[in-house]
Design an enzyme around this catalytic site. Structure first.
Site, PDB file in Angstrom:
ATOM      1  CB  THR A 126      -0.910   0.021   1.233  1.00 39.98           C
ATOM      2  OG1 THR A 126      -1.521   1.304   1.367  1.00 39.98           O
ATOM      3  CG2 THR A 126      -0.128  -0.242   2.515  1.00 39.98           C
ATOM      4  CE1 TYR A 150      -3.831  -2.183   4.652  1.00 44.91           C
ATOM      5  CE2 TYR A 150      -3.650   0.107   3.972  1.00 44.91           C
ATOM      6  CZ  TYR A 150      -3.771  -1.230   3.650  1.00 44.91           C
ATOM      7  OH  TYR A 150      -3.825  -1.612   2.333  1.00 44.91           O
TER       8      TYR A 150
END
Length: 342
Positions: A126, A150
């Protein structure tokens, strides 16, 4: 630049292949003639998202016994790893879930690949690993400083892969996604999760009366209109990038890769909602709210590395096209849920 080579196809195991991005990767592999198997626990994915011709195993990616059986039965020589948790605000409120699903279980999957001699792995990472750097657009060699669990959970798995590629017979490609949106142009798959938080998904649901007004989280960011700016990429273009990255790993097994996958331009939340208005032909209701925990002002890719490394040519790099495909899928999704379940 690595060229496509049809003779180099190997059996591929796709983790999380019943989910949004994973199901599109399965379609991209099948469309190009690869042999595919899927493992998914169906916690967020859907069994109907996996084509009938694909071998399916319901289970956890940390289940070493199940992975051993899959590798023996399928002869897997590559893994595309999508399974994991992806909601930034949830990672702030429940970090242990993210370090377990994304890091601990990722480590278990990598260990199984090493033990069973699976030589290639593509990892779904990501852009949030970059944190909030001053330099824009974002380049792969920037210092990495995630600002939420995350992003950190993904970065830790990146580091595990890098260390394992130095120690073992395993090469890998880390693909750092920007904001994934849209759906298969032929409406074979799309984003199907109930309660999804992705902006374009939320907006088309709102346009169809499936949920209330769209929340605009933060109007005081240092961006042109005060709302967050993101680089939106069509999910089918992203899936194509995975196939090309795998071909590159197979062609040059001595090297590993880290590449951004985005279009290199950003749109603000308000710009996206205005585009949805145009596509659906009516205003989508919106409500201004405060910032969400863990969000950053802007994430826009420098995609020059992937463009120079593999023959990736985006086919759907137009915001209204992305929205149109998402809308088409959303209209079909109600029938799928009613007729086949999860």
């Amino acid at each position: 630049m690595v060229k496509s080579d049809d003779s180099a196809k190997v059996p591929v195991l796709v983790t999380g292949g019943a989910g949004y991005i994973g199901s599109h990767a399965v379609l991209a592999l099948l469309d190009k003639g690869w042999d595919v198997a899927v493992i998914d626990d169906l916690s967020t994915g859907f069994r109907w998202a996996i084509p009938d011709e694909v071998a399916f195993y319901r289970g956890d990616i940390a289940d070493a016994e199940l992975l051993a059986r899959i590798f023996a039965e399928q002869g897997s020589q590559a893994i595309m790893h999508f399974a994991g948790s992806i909601i930034v605000p949830e990672s702030v409120s429940d970090p242990l879930k993210y370090y377990d699903n994304n890091t601990v279980k990722g480590r278990a999957l990598i260990a199984a690949a090493v033990e069973h001699g699976v030589p290639h792995m593509i990892f779904s990472s990501t852009a949030t690993v970059y944190g909030e750097p001053d330099l824009k657009p974002l380049q792969e060699d920037l210092p990495l400083s995630p600002v939420n669990p995350y992003g950190m959970s993904k970065l830790m798995t990146e580091r595990i892969l890098a260390d394992c590629s130095r120690a073992y017979d395993l090469n890998h490609c880390v693909l750092r996604y920007f904001n994934v949106a849209g759906a298969d142009p032929d409406a074979r798959s799309g984003q199907s999760s109930i309660g999804a938080t992705h902006l374009i998904k939320v907006a088309v649901e709102s346009a169809l009366g499936k949920r209330g007004p769209v929340g605009v989280f933060g109007t005081d960011y240092p961006t042109p209109d005060g709302t967050g700016v993101r680089d939106y990429i069509h999910v089918s273009d992203l899936a194509d990038a995975h196939v090309l990255a795998l071909e590159a790993l197979i062609a040059q097994p001595e090297r590993s890769l880290t590449m951004n996958v985005g279009y290199g331009r950003g749109f603000s939340v308000l710009e996206v909602l205005d585009a949805v208005d145009r596509v659906v032909g009516q205003p989508v209701p919106r409500v201004m709210e405060g910032r969400r925990a863990g969000d950053v002002p802007s994430l826009v890719s420098d995609n020059s590395r992937i463009m120079e490394t593999v023959p990736w040519k985006p086919r759907h790099d137009d915001l209204e096209t992305i929205i149109g495909h998402a809308l088409q899928w959303e209209k079909r999704l109600t029938g799928l849920r009613d007729g086949q379940g999860g």
